[in-house]
Design a protein around this motif. Sequence first.
Motif, PDB file in Angstrom:
ATOM      1  N   PRO A  73      56.392   7.084   7.249  1.00  0.00           N
ATOM      2  CA  PRO A  73      55.453   6.126   6.645  1.00  0.00           C
ATOM      3  C   PRO A  73      55.969   5.511   5.346  1.00  0.00           C
ATOM      4  CG  PRO A  73      54.287   8.081   7.384  1.00  0.00           C
ATOM      5  CD  PRO A  73      55.760   8.387   7.498  1.00  0.00           C
ATOM      6  N   ALA A  74      56.943   6.161   4.704  1.00  0.00           N
ATOM      7  CA  ALA A  74      57.495   5.610   3.466  1.00  0.00           C
ATOM      8  C   ALA A  74      58.485   4.475   3.726  1.00  0.00           C
ATOM      9  CB  ALA A  74      58.183   6.713   2.664  1.00  0.00           C
ATOM     10  N   ASN A  75      58.880   4.319   4.972  1.00  0.00           N
ATOM     11  CA  ASN A  75      59.798   3.236   5.330  1.00  0.00           C
ATOM     12  C   ASN A  75      59.113   1.885   5.082  1.00  0.00           C
ATOM     13  OD1 ASN A  75      61.419   1.330   6.641  1.00  0.00           O
ATOM     14  ND2 ASN A  75      61.855   2.682   8.376  1.00  0.00           N
ATOM     15  N   PRO A  76      59.738   0.963   4.352  1.00  0.00           N
ATOM     16  CA  PRO A  76      59.111  -0.355   4.104  1.00  0.00           C
ATOM     17  C   PRO A  76      58.769  -1.108   5.387  1.00  0.00           C
ATOM     18  CG  PRO A  76      61.020  -0.033   2.679  1.00  0.00           C
ATOM     19  CD  PRO A  76      61.033   1.098   3.660  1.00  0.00           C
ATOM     20  N   ALA A  77      59.487  -0.832   6.464  1.00  0.00           N
ATOM     21  CA  ALA A  77      59.234  -1.520   7.734  1.00  0.00           C
ATOM     22  C   ALA A  77      58.286  -0.746   8.643  1.00  0.00           C
ATOM     23  CB  ALA A  77      60.564  -1.754   8.459  1.00  0.00           C
ATOM     24  N   TYR A  78      57.633   0.299   8.105  1.00  0.00           N
ATOM     25  CA  TYR A  78      56.806   1.177   8.940  1.00  0.00           C
ATOM     26  C   TYR A  78      55.713   0.404   9.683  1.00  0.00           C
ATOM     27  CZ  TYR A  78      53.585   4.934  10.229  1.00  0.00           C
ATOM     28  OH  TYR A  78      52.761   5.776  10.927  1.00  0.00           O
ATOM     29  N   ASP A  79      54.952  -0.445   8.955  1.00  0.00           N
ATOM     30  CA  ASP A  79      53.844  -1.174   9.586  1.00  0.00           C
ATOM     31  C   ASP A  79      54.350  -2.094  10.692  1.00  0.00           C
ATOM     32  OD1 ASP A  79      52.001   0.064   7.982  1.00  0.00           O
ATOM     33  OD2 ASP A  79      51.977  -1.538   6.476  1.00  0.00           O
ATOM     34  N   THR A  80      55.479  -2.743  10.456  1.00  0.00           N
ATOM     35  CA  THR A  80      56.041  -3.635  11.467  1.00  0.00           C
ATOM     36  C   THR A  80      56.480  -2.857  12.703  1.00  0.00           C
ATOM     37  OG1 THR A  80      56.828  -5.145   9.754  1.00  0.00           O
ATOM     38  CG2 THR A  80      57.847  -5.346  11.928  1.00  0.00           C
ATOM     39  N   ILE A  81      57.096  -1.695  12.490  1.00  0.00           N
ATOM     40  CA  ILE A  81      57.538  -0.864  13.615  1.00  0.00           C
ATOM     41  C   ILE A  81      56.341  -0.401  14.443  1.00  0.00           C
ATOM     42  CG2 ILE A  81      58.615   1.345  14.225  1.00  0.00           C
ATOM     43  CD1 ILE A  81      60.425   0.940  11.738  1.00  0.00           C
ATOM     44  N   GLN A  82      55.275   0.023  13.771  1.00  0.00           N
ATOM     45  CA  GLN A  82      54.077   0.463  14.493  1.00  0.00           C
ATOM     46  C   GLN A  82      53.452  -0.685  15.276  1.00  0.00           C
ATOM     47  OE1 GLN A  82      53.081   3.812  14.587  1.00  0.00           O
ATOM     48  NE2 GLN A  82      55.109   3.898  13.648  1.00  0.00           N
ATOM     49  N   SER A  83      53.445  -1.873  14.685  1.00  0.00           N
ATOM     50  CA  SER A  83      52.896  -3.044  15.364  1.00  0.00           C
ATOM     51  C   SER A  83      53.695  -3.371  16.622  1.00  0.00           C
ATOM     52  CB  SER A  83      52.896  -4.248  14.414  1.00  0.00           C
ATOM     53  OG  SER A  83      52.397  -5.402  15.062  1.00  0.00           O
ATOM     54  N   LEU A  84      55.018  -3.368  16.505  1.00  0.00           N
ATOM     55  CA  LEU A  84      55.866  -3.648  17.663  1.00  0.00           C
ATOM     56  C   LEU A  84      55.709  -2.570  18.736  1.00  0.00           C
ATOM     57  CD1 LEU A  84      59.105  -4.865  15.842  1.00  0.00           C
ATOM     58  CD2 LEU A  84      57.501  -6.263  17.145  1.00  0.00           C
ATOM     59  N   ALA A  85      55.511  -1.329  18.316  1.00  0.00           N
ATOM     60  CA  ALA A  85      55.323  -0.241  19.281  1.00  0.00           C
ATOM     61  C   ALA A  85      54.037  -0.449  20.073  1.00  0.00           C
ATOM     62  CB  ALA A  85      55.290   1.103  18.561  1.00  0.00           C
ATOM     63  N   ARG A  86      52.975  -0.906  19.403  1.00  0.00           N
ATOM     64  CA  ARG A  86      51.711  -1.166  20.119  1.00  0.00           C
ATOM     65  C   ARG A  86      51.873  -2.306  21.104  1.00  0.00           C
ATOM     66  NH1 ARG A  86      49.565   0.416  15.010  1.00  0.00           N
ATOM     67  NH2 ARG A  86      49.695  -1.710  14.192  1.00  0.00           N
ATOM     68  N   VAL A  87      52.597  -3.359  20.705  1.00  0.00           N
ATOM     69  CA  VAL A  87      52.814  -4.490  21.612  1.00  0.00           C
ATOM     70  C   VAL A  87      53.663  -4.056  22.810  1.00  0.00           C
ATOM     71  CG1 VAL A  87      53.921  -6.759  21.827  1.00  0.00           C
ATOM     72  CG2 VAL A  87      52.523  -6.240  19.829  1.00  0.00           C
ATOM     73  N   ARG A  88      54.603  -3.158  22.577  1.00  0.00           N
ATOM     74  CA  ARG A  88      55.434  -2.670  23.682  1.00  0.00           C
ATOM     75  C   ARG A  88      54.602  -1.871  24.681  1.00  0.00           C
ATOM     76  NH1 ARG A  88      60.504   1.065  22.315  1.00  0.00           N
ATOM     77  NH2 ARG A  88      58.809   2.468  21.716  1.00  0.00           N
ATOM     78  N   ARG A  89      53.630  -1.096  24.168  1.00  0.00           N
ATOM     79  CA  ARG A  89      52.790  -0.293  25.059  1.00  0.00           C
ATOM     80  C   ARG A  89      51.762  -1.146  25.791  1.00  0.00           C
ATOM     81  NH1 ARG A  89      52.705   3.347  20.643  1.00  0.00           N
ATOM     82  NH2 ARG A  89      50.610   2.646  20.105  1.00  0.00           N
ATOM     83  N   TYR A  90      51.198  -2.130  25.097  1.00  0.00           N
ATOM     84  CA  TYR A  90      50.124  -2.945  25.670  1.00  0.00           C
ATOM     85  C   TYR A  90      50.497  -4.418  25.533  1.00  0.00           C
ATOM     86  CZ  TYR A  90      47.808   1.493  24.697  1.00  0.00           C
ATOM     87  OH  TYR A  90      47.516   2.828  24.617  1.00  0.00           O
ATOM     88  N   THR A  91      50.864  -5.043  26.650  1.00  0.00           N
ATOM     89  CA  THR A  91      51.357  -6.419  26.603  1.00  0.00           C
ATOM     90  C   THR A  91      50.271  -7.443  26.933  1.00  0.00           C
ATOM     91  OG1 THR A  91      52.084  -6.200  28.909  1.00  0.00           O
ATOM     92  CG2 THR A  91      53.709  -5.713  27.195  1.00  0.00           C
ATOM     93  N   ASP A  92      49.000  -7.034  26.880  1.00  0.00           N
ATOM     94  CA  ASP A  92      47.932  -7.988  27.167  1.00  0.00           C
ATOM     95  C   ASP A  92      47.765  -8.956  25.997  1.00  0.00           C
ATOM     96  OD1 ASP A  92      45.330  -6.852  25.476  1.00  0.00           O
ATOM     97  OD2 ASP A  92      46.785  -5.306  26.068  1.00  0.00           O
ATOM     98  N   ALA A  93      47.158 -10.110  26.285  1.00  0.00           N
ATOM     99  CA  ALA A  93      47.015 -11.180  25.296  1.00  0.00           C
ATOM    100  C   ALA A  93      46.220 -10.731  24.074  1.00  0.00           C
ATOM    101  CB  ALA A  93      46.343 -12.394  25.935  1.00  0.00           C
ATOM    102  N   ASP A  94      45.172  -9.938  24.287  1.00  0.00           N
ATOM    103  CA  ASP A  94      44.327  -9.524  23.161  1.00  0.00           C
ATOM    104  C   ASP A  94      45.106  -8.665  22.162  1.00  0.00           C
ATOM    105  OD1 ASP A  94      42.160 -10.869  24.202  1.00  0.00           O
ATOM    106  OD2 ASP A  94      41.393  -9.127  25.278  1.00  0.00           O
TER     107      ASP A  94
END
Length: 207
Positions: free
Chosen positions: A126-147
């Motif tokens: 979580p201390a990684n400056p890119a943490y939020d971006t990585i988590q966001s990309l991980a969610r998009v990778r798991r769920y590719t629906d438009a919403d």
Amino acid sequence: VAPDHDAPRDKHVHVVSAANGTTTDNFEASGEHPFEVKVVVPAKRSLLNKNNPVYVGSLHVTYTVGGRTRTKDLPVNAWMNADTSTTLDIGGIADHAEAAVTASTRNPNEAVVEIHFIQAVAEDDPANPAYDTIQSLARVRRYTDADTIDDEIAKTERTVFPGTDPIPLAHLVRELHRANDMLRSNKEDEQKKGQKLLEETLRRMRY
């Protein structure tokens, strides 16, 4: 970290050849990054054959944490029926572990015992400056629906540009495709619905 559920497991299988009361098998295996070690007597010894009970004497585990070697023992000393298990909690996450189980059976070569290393998984710091971006990309990778895609874009836009009202582009593109399919229909009522959906969608596309 140790997952709350669905942790990966490194499974090692041994066919028990020792006849109970006369001799004992010493089954050894090793695994990486475990936080638990299980002795398992599976329901089946093969795809078509049921397993038989196994007498388990003890589980001995040698493991390293931060370069230090430690040991733990789990005395079972009992018959374990098919589809049962027993667990040794290491009390942390080991770098490496080696386990040994003593076992015998009433049915030599017709019983199976397993050692499972329940493994920890890597997690972004979580201390990684890119943490939020990585988590966001991980969610998009798991769920590719438009919403999901629109939600992640909206969160980023509001962070970078506070006060903005993000446009759900993925959702609107999906609606434009739906409208196009309706307009191509041979049914007049479908064409009307398509025209209405097209107009509504275009109104939502603000520039």
